[in-house]
Design a protein around this motif. Structure first.
Motif, PDB file in Angstrom:
ATOM      1  N   ASP A  24       0.827  -1.203   0.000  1.00 38.08           N
ATOM      2  CA  ASP A  24       0.000   0.000   0.000  1.00 38.08           C
ATOM      3  C   ASP A  24       0.863   1.256   0.000  1.00 38.08           C
ATOM      4  OD1 ASP A  24      -2.455   1.493   0.218  1.00 38.08           O
ATOM      5  OD2 ASP A  24      -1.957   1.804   2.327  1.00 38.08           O
ATOM      6  N   MET A  25       1.911   1.248   0.802  1.00 39.57           N
ATOM      7  CA  MET A  25       2.804   2.409   0.846  1.00 39.57           C
ATOM      8  C   MET A  25       3.526   2.593  -0.478  1.00 39.57           C
ATOM      9  SD  MET A  25       4.299   2.095   4.707  1.00 39.57           S
ATOM     10  CE  MET A  25       5.404   3.457   4.514  1.00 39.57           C
ATOM     11  N   LEU A  26       3.997   1.514  -1.059  1.00 38.76           N
ATOM     12  CA  LEU A  26       4.706   1.593  -2.334  1.00 38.76           C
ATOM     13  C   LEU A  26       3.785   2.104  -3.442  1.00 38.76           C
ATOM     14  CD1 LEU A  26       7.251   0.999  -4.021  1.00 38.76           C
ATOM     15  CD2 LEU A  26       6.301  -1.282  -4.401  1.00 38.76           C
ATOM     16  N   LEU A  27       2.574   1.576  -3.498  1.00 38.25           N
ATOM     17  CA  LEU A  27       1.627   2.019  -4.517  1.00 38.25           C
ATOM     18  C   LEU A  27       1.220   3.480  -4.312  1.00 38.25           C
ATOM     19  CD1 LEU A  27      -0.602  -1.150  -4.849  1.00 38.25           C
ATOM     20  CD2 LEU A  27       1.111  -0.312  -6.457  1.00 38.25           C
ATOM     21  N   GLY A  28       1.126   3.906  -3.059  1.00 39.21           N
ATOM     22  CA  GLY A  28       0.805   5.302  -2.783  1.00 39.21           C
ATOM     23  C   GLY A  28       1.907   6.245  -3.243  1.00 39.21           C
ATOM     24  N   VAL A  29       3.147   5.851  -3.007  1.00 37.09           N
ATOM     25  CA  VAL A  29       4.270   6.671  -3.458  1.00 37.09           C
ATOM     26  C   VAL A  29       4.330   6.708  -4.979  1.00 37.09           C
ATOM     27  CG1 VAL A  29       6.794   6.803  -3.517  1.00 37.09           C
ATOM     28  CG2 VAL A  29       5.628   6.377  -1.363  1.00 37.09           C
ATOM     29  N   LEU A  30       4.114   5.571  -5.619  1.00 40.84           N
ATOM     30  CA  LEU A  30       4.120   5.540  -7.080  1.00 40.84           C
ATOM     31  C   LEU A  30       3.000   6.405  -7.660  1.00 40.84           C
ATOM     32  CD1 LEU A  30       4.918   1.780  -7.754  1.00 40.84           C
ATOM     33  CD2 LEU A  30       6.443   3.745  -8.022  1.00 40.84           C
ATOM     34  N   ARG A  31       1.833   6.399  -7.020  1.00 44.34           N
ATOM     35  CA  ARG A  31       0.730   7.246  -7.491  1.00 44.34           C
ATOM     36  C   ARG A  31       1.065   8.723  -7.313  1.00 44.34           C
ATOM     37  NH1 ARG A  31      -4.110   9.639  -5.682  1.00 44.34           N
ATOM     38  NH2 ARG A  31      -5.794   9.435  -7.191  1.00 44.34           N
ATOM     39  N   ALA A  32       1.696   9.068  -6.191  1.00 43.02           N
ATOM     40  CA  ALA A  32       2.089  10.454  -5.969  1.00 43.02           C
ATOM     41  C   ALA A  32       3.120  10.899  -6.998  1.00 43.02           C
ATOM     42  CB  ALA A  32       2.630  10.621  -4.558  1.00 43.02           C
ATOM     43  N   PHE A  38       2.916  15.145  -4.218  1.00 42.48           N
ATOM     44  CA  PHE A  38       3.418  14.760  -2.907  1.00 42.48           C
ATOM     45  C   PHE A  38       2.875  15.717  -1.866  1.00 42.48           C
ATOM     46  CE2 PHE A  38       6.670  12.427  -5.240  1.00 42.48           C
ATOM     47  CZ  PHE A  38       6.710  11.268  -4.496  1.00 42.48           C
ATOM     48  N   ASN A  39       2.380  15.181  -0.755  1.00 42.23           N
ATOM     49  CA  ASN A  39       1.830  15.986   0.311  1.00 42.23           C
ATOM     50  C   ASN A  39       2.228  15.334   1.629  1.00 42.23           C
ATOM     51  OD1 ASN A  39       0.336  17.526   2.043  1.00 42.23           O
ATOM     52  ND2 ASN A  39      -1.563  17.385   0.879  1.00 42.23           N
ATOM     53  N   SER A  40       3.022  16.021   2.418  1.00 44.60           N
ATOM     54  CA  SER A  40       3.533  15.416   3.642  1.00 44.60           C
ATOM     55  C   SER A  40       2.434  15.167   4.665  1.00 44.60           C
ATOM     56  CB  SER A  40       4.620  16.286   4.260  1.00 44.60           C
ATOM     57  OG  SER A  40       4.099  17.550   4.621  1.00 44.60           O
ATOM     58  N   SER A  41       1.413  16.017   4.704  1.00 43.97           N
ATOM     59  CA  SER A  41       0.343  15.797   5.684  1.00 43.97           C
ATOM     60  C   SER A  41      -0.461  14.539   5.361  1.00 43.97           C
ATOM     61  CB  SER A  41      -0.582  17.006   5.753  1.00 43.97           C
ATOM     62  OG  SER A  41      -1.250  17.196   4.534  1.00 43.97           O
ATOM     63  N   VAL A  42      -0.650  14.263   4.081  1.00 43.00           N
ATOM     64  CA  VAL A  42      -1.345  13.030   3.686  1.00 43.00           C
ATOM     65  C   VAL A  42      -0.488  11.820   4.062  1.00 43.00           C
ATOM     66  CG1 VAL A  42      -2.203  11.682   1.739  1.00 43.00           C
ATOM     67  CG2 VAL A  42      -2.642  14.138   1.848  1.00 43.00           C
ATOM     68  N   GLY A  47       0.574   7.216   7.619  1.00 37.04           N
ATOM     69  CA  GLY A  47       1.490   6.516   8.524  1.00 37.04           C
ATOM     70  C   GLY A  47       0.890   6.309   9.901  1.00 37.04           C
ATOM     71  N   ILE A  48       0.190   7.323  10.392  1.00 32.03           N
ATOM     72  CA  ILE A  48      -0.466   7.194  11.697  1.00 32.03           C
ATOM     73  C   ILE A  48      -1.564   6.136  11.639  1.00 32.03           C
ATOM     74  CG2 ILE A  48      -1.958   8.397  13.349  1.00 32.03           C
ATOM     75  CD1 ILE A  48      -0.291  10.930  12.731  1.00 32.03           C
ATOM     76  N   LYS A  50      -1.702   3.539   9.630  1.00 35.98           N
ATOM     77  CA  LYS A  50      -1.073   2.212   9.525  1.00 35.98           C
ATOM     78  C   LYS A  50      -0.481   1.781  10.863  1.00 35.98           C
ATOM     79  CE  LYS A  50      -0.200   2.453   4.610  1.00 35.98           C
ATOM     80  NZ  LYS A  50      -1.275   3.410   4.435  1.00 35.98           N
ATOM     81  N   ALA A  51       0.128   2.715  11.592  1.00 40.63           N
ATOM     82  CA  ALA A  51       0.675   2.385  12.912  1.00 40.63           C
ATOM     83  C   ALA A  51      -0.443   1.984  13.864  1.00 40.63           C
ATOM     84  CB  ALA A  51       1.458   3.569  13.465  1.00 40.63           C
ATOM     85  N   GLY A  52      -1.561   2.705  13.823  1.00 38.13           N
ATOM     86  CA  GLY A  52      -2.700   2.354  14.669  1.00 38.13           C
ATOM     87  C   GLY A  52      -3.255   0.985  14.332  1.00 38.13           C
ATOM     88  N   MET A  53      -3.295   0.681  13.037  1.00 43.13           N
ATOM     89  CA  MET A  53      -3.785  -0.620  12.607  1.00 43.13           C
ATOM     90  C   MET A  53      -2.865  -1.731  13.126  1.00 43.13           C
ATOM     91  SD  MET A  53      -4.674  -1.954   8.748  1.00 43.13           S
ATOM     92  CE  MET A  53      -3.265  -1.123   8.097  1.00 43.13           C
ATOM     93  N   LEU A  54      -1.560  -1.528  13.024  1.00 45.82           N
ATOM     94  CA  LEU A  54      -0.617  -2.537  13.510  1.00 45.82           C
ATOM     95  C   LEU A  54      -0.727  -2.724  15.021  1.00 45.82           C
ATOM     96  CD1 LEU A  54       2.627  -1.873  11.485  1.00 45.82           C
ATOM     97  CD2 LEU A  54       1.228  -3.919  11.472  1.00 45.82           C
TER      98      LEU A  54
END
Length: 64
Positions: A24-32, A38-42, A47-48, A50-54
């Motif tokens: 998911d992270m890789l595909l998101g970066v490729l889409r950006a 690129f948007n750091s807040s997004v 990331g928050i 995904k961390a909560g999910m883990l």
């Protein structure tokens, strides 16, 4: 602590979850990159989430 590491490393669900998060992270970066948006807040929000999910999954594995 060592027992927890062994418990989490032997769980196939956690391994699949980690692979899905990485994909998911890789595909998101490729889409950006593709749309040049690129948007750091997004990225931080994702990331928050995904961390909560883990954390929730690890907690539920411990409860189980």
């Amino acid at each position: 602590m060592k027992d927890l590491v062994i418990l989490f490393s032997n769980n196939i669900f956690i391994e699949i979850l980690m692979l899905a998060i990485c994909a998911d992270m890789l595909l998101g970066v490729l889409r950006a990159i593709k749309f040049r948006q690129f948007n750091s807040s997004v990225g931080i929000d994702g990331g928050i989430r995904k961390a909560g999910m883990l954390v929730s999954v690890l907690f539920l594995v411990l409860v189980d």
